[in-house]
Design a protein around this motif. Structure first.
Motif, mmCIF file in Angstrom:
data_model
loop_
_atom_site.group_PDB
_atom_site.id
_atom_site.type_symbol
_atom_site.label_atom_id
_atom_site.label_comp_id
_atom_site.label_asym_id
_atom_site.label_seq_id
_atom_site.Cartn_x
_atom_site.Cartn_y
_atom_site.Cartn_z
ATOM 1 N N PRO A 87 0.792 -1.379 -0.112
ATOM 2 C CA PRO A 87 -0.068 -0.042 0.161
ATOM 3 C C PRO A 87 0.949 1.261 -0.102
ATOM 4 O O PRO A 87 0.221 2.494 -0.089
ATOM 5 C CB PRO A 87 -0.510 -0.024 1.310
ATOM 6 C CG PRO A 87 0.215 -0.915 2.172
ATOM 7 C CD PRO A 87 0.871 -1.762 1.546
ATOM 8 N N GLU A 112 2.308 9.296 3.182
ATOM 9 C CA GLU A 112 3.340 9.416 4.104
ATOM 10 C C GLU A 112 4.393 9.186 3.370
ATOM 11 O O GLU A 112 5.622 9.212 3.892
ATOM 12 C CB GLU A 112 2.943 8.655 5.103
ATOM 13 C CG GLU A 112 1.894 8.966 6.116
ATOM 14 C CD GLU A 112 1.993 10.432 6.755
ATOM 15 O OE1 GLU A 112 3.244 11.039 6.559
ATOM 16 O OE2 GLU A 112 1.061 11.032 7.201
ATOM 17 N N LEU A 113 4.319 8.431 2.084
ATOM 18 C CA LEU A 113 5.545 7.850 1.614
ATOM 19 C C LEU A 113 6.701 8.622 1.397
ATOM 20 O O LEU A 113 7.933 8.331 1.751
ATOM 21 C CB LEU A 113 5.200 7.333 0.087
ATOM 22 C CG LEU A 113 6.390 6.553 -0.434
ATOM 23 C CD1 LEU A 113 6.669 5.170 0.184
ATOM 24 C CD2 LEU A 113 5.716 6.030 -1.916
ATOM 25 N N CYS A 164 8.052 8.848 5.098
ATOM 26 C CA CYS A 164 8.237 7.240 5.445
ATOM 27 C C CYS A 164 9.319 6.518 4.865
ATOM 28 O O CYS A 164 10.053 5.884 5.292
ATOM 29 C CB CYS A 164 7.002 6.744 5.689
ATOM 30 S SG CYS A 164 6.907 4.974 5.996
ATOM 31 N N VAL A 221 3.843 5.198 12.401
ATOM 32 C CA VAL A 221 4.900 6.037 11.552
ATOM 33 C C VAL A 221 4.029 7.544 11.356
ATOM 34 O O VAL A 221 5.028 8.531 11.539
ATOM 35 C CB VAL A 221 4.997 5.402 10.156
ATOM 36 C CG1 VAL A 221 5.759 6.173 9.201
ATOM 37 C CG2 VAL A 221 5.353 4.023 10.130
HETATM 38 S S1 SF4 Z 1 3.019 4.893 6.517
HETATM 39 FE FE1 SF4 Z 1 5.030 4.032 5.397
HETATM 40 S S2 SF4 Z 1 4.591 1.941 5.529
HETATM 41 FE FE2 SF4 Z 1 2.844 2.491 6.176
HETATM 42 S S3 SF4 Z 1 1.461 2.511 4.070
HETATM 43 FE FE3 SF4 Z 1 2.550 4.584 4.367
HETATM 44 S S4 SF4 Z 1 4.423 4.467 3.294
HETATM 45 FE FE4 SF4 Z 1 3.782 2.491 3.633
#
Ligand code: SF4
Ligand code: SF4
Length: 374
Positions: free
Chosen positions: A299, A305-306, A309, A334
């Protein structure tokens, strides 16, 4: 490039979240994944091959890894004698650190030592007597002249009070660390989510503790002009301060930080050992600068948040051992972590503007074994 050199698959510890979970997860194998379970237990390719491989990259950085790498001190010494790596790093449980001769120990740029906090918690997760042995070895390493970075690498789960334990590691009467990183035990096994209380703990305890800890971190900057090396905060703040628009996986797995198995096959990350579909080459023939890259998929690719994150963990993203709903609880941690650091940035910017702290205080060797996103 960074390479974990997996020296052995054996370990001299039986920690709850690794050995213990492996026993509990006995029925958790995923049949569609073709795993080579017959890897040699110790490094079995010629060390000259590693020397030639590493020599093709002027910025080759080697991280000794296991199992427990210090079960192979002879090989560590031989590799350090003959390989022109730019830096050497080691991830160890610390129990055998006294085996390493000072002239090798003192060449390490960074040593990450597994410790979960104070004695009772560390021994609870890692076995009675672990804490004392590790602390004695760390004192000996300092006495023998080690001046590199020693990072307390915590594994964190439901018995951990993150706020108390990180602060304890930073300041105590036994051995105070100047650097701490922590990683959640989450999404690595199949059957553990159902029997654990991860959702309740992460929302009612961990996330709140991380928020308090970030305040404590910036209080220290204000009161003492000190930027504590708490890696999850440090990495995100450094990205924000440097104006980084987008990060790839922050551990470097699959694009800049690979692992070399005991048989010489190269994999995106040490946890993906034996996963044949993810082999990217063999140390005898591969060019370290031209390895196939592998990136996280859904996902993460659809997640807002990618860019901060980076995807957290390639192994978890590939394997999806926790359900989407369960893993979303990890993503909540996260989101919380990013949010608490972003919220502290006005205070940090203010301290930078007054000269109390500087950007240099946030710099670190990226991909040094701290995944940044726990
Ligand atoms: S918070 Fe980070 S680990 Fe979770 S889906 Fe988003 S990008 Fe992926
Ligand atoms: S965070 Fe995941 S992908 Fe990165 S090194 Fe750890 S296990 Fe591997």
């Amino acid at each position: 490039m960074f390479f974990h050199v997996i020296l052995t698959t054996e370990c001299n510890s039986q920690c709850t979240y690794c050995y213990g979970e492996a026993l509990e997860d006995a029925d958790g194998e995923i049949p569609e994944i073709d795993v080579d379970y017959s890897l040699p237990s110790k490094i079995n390719y010629d060390l000259e091959i590693l020397e030639i491989f590493c020599g093709q990259d002027p910025n080759c950085i080697l991280t000794f890894y296991g199992g427990e790498p210090l079960l192979c001190t002879d090989q560590i010494e031989q590799i350090m004698d003959r390989t022109a790596a730019k830096l050497f790093i080691m991830q160890t449980n610390g129990l055998l650190l006294d085996r390493l001769k000072a002239r090798y120990l003192n060449r390490f740029h960074t040593i990450l030592v597994s410790i979960d906090g104070e004695r009772s918690l560390t021994d609870f997760y890692r076995g009675d007597g672990t804490f004392k042995k590790v602390i004695n070895n760390l004192k000996l390493a300092k006495k023998n002249g080690f001046q590199g970075e020693l990072i307390a690498r915590m594994t964190v789960m439901e018995s951990t009070d993150i706020y108390d334990q990180v602060r304890w590691l930073l300041r105590n009467d036994e051995f105070s660390f100047s650097s701490v990183h922590w990683q959640l035990n989450a999404g690595f096994w199949k059957a553990d989510y159902a029997r654990r209380g991860f959702e309740k703990w992460s929302t009612e305890d961990y996330n709140i503790g991380v928020r308090k800890l970030a305040e404590f971190w910036v209080d220290k900057m204000e009161n003492e002009g000190v930027v504590l090396r708490l890696y999850p905060f440090l990495g995100i703040a450094e990205s924000l301060l440097s104006g980084e628009k987008k990060t790839l996986l922050r551990c470097g797995g699959g694009w800049i930080n690979y692992a070399i198995q005991t048989d010489g096959q190269i994999i995106p990350c040490p946890t993906m050992w034996g996963m044949k579909a993810h082999y990217v080459g063999h140390v005898t023939t591969a060019n370290p600068l031209k390895l196939i890259k592998e990136f996280v998929k859904e996902p993460c690719i659809d997640c807002g948040e990618l860019k901060f994150c980076g995807g957290r963990c390639l192994y978890a993203n590939v394997m999806k051992r926790w359900s989407a709903e369960a893993y979303d609880q990890v993503c909540n941690t996260v989101r919380n972590l990013i949010d608490v650091v972003v919220n502290q940035m006005p205070r940090i910017d203010n301290l930078m503007n007054t000269g109390r702290i500087s950007f240099r205080d946030f710099e670190y060797v990226r991909f040094n074994g701290c995944e940044i996103i726990p």
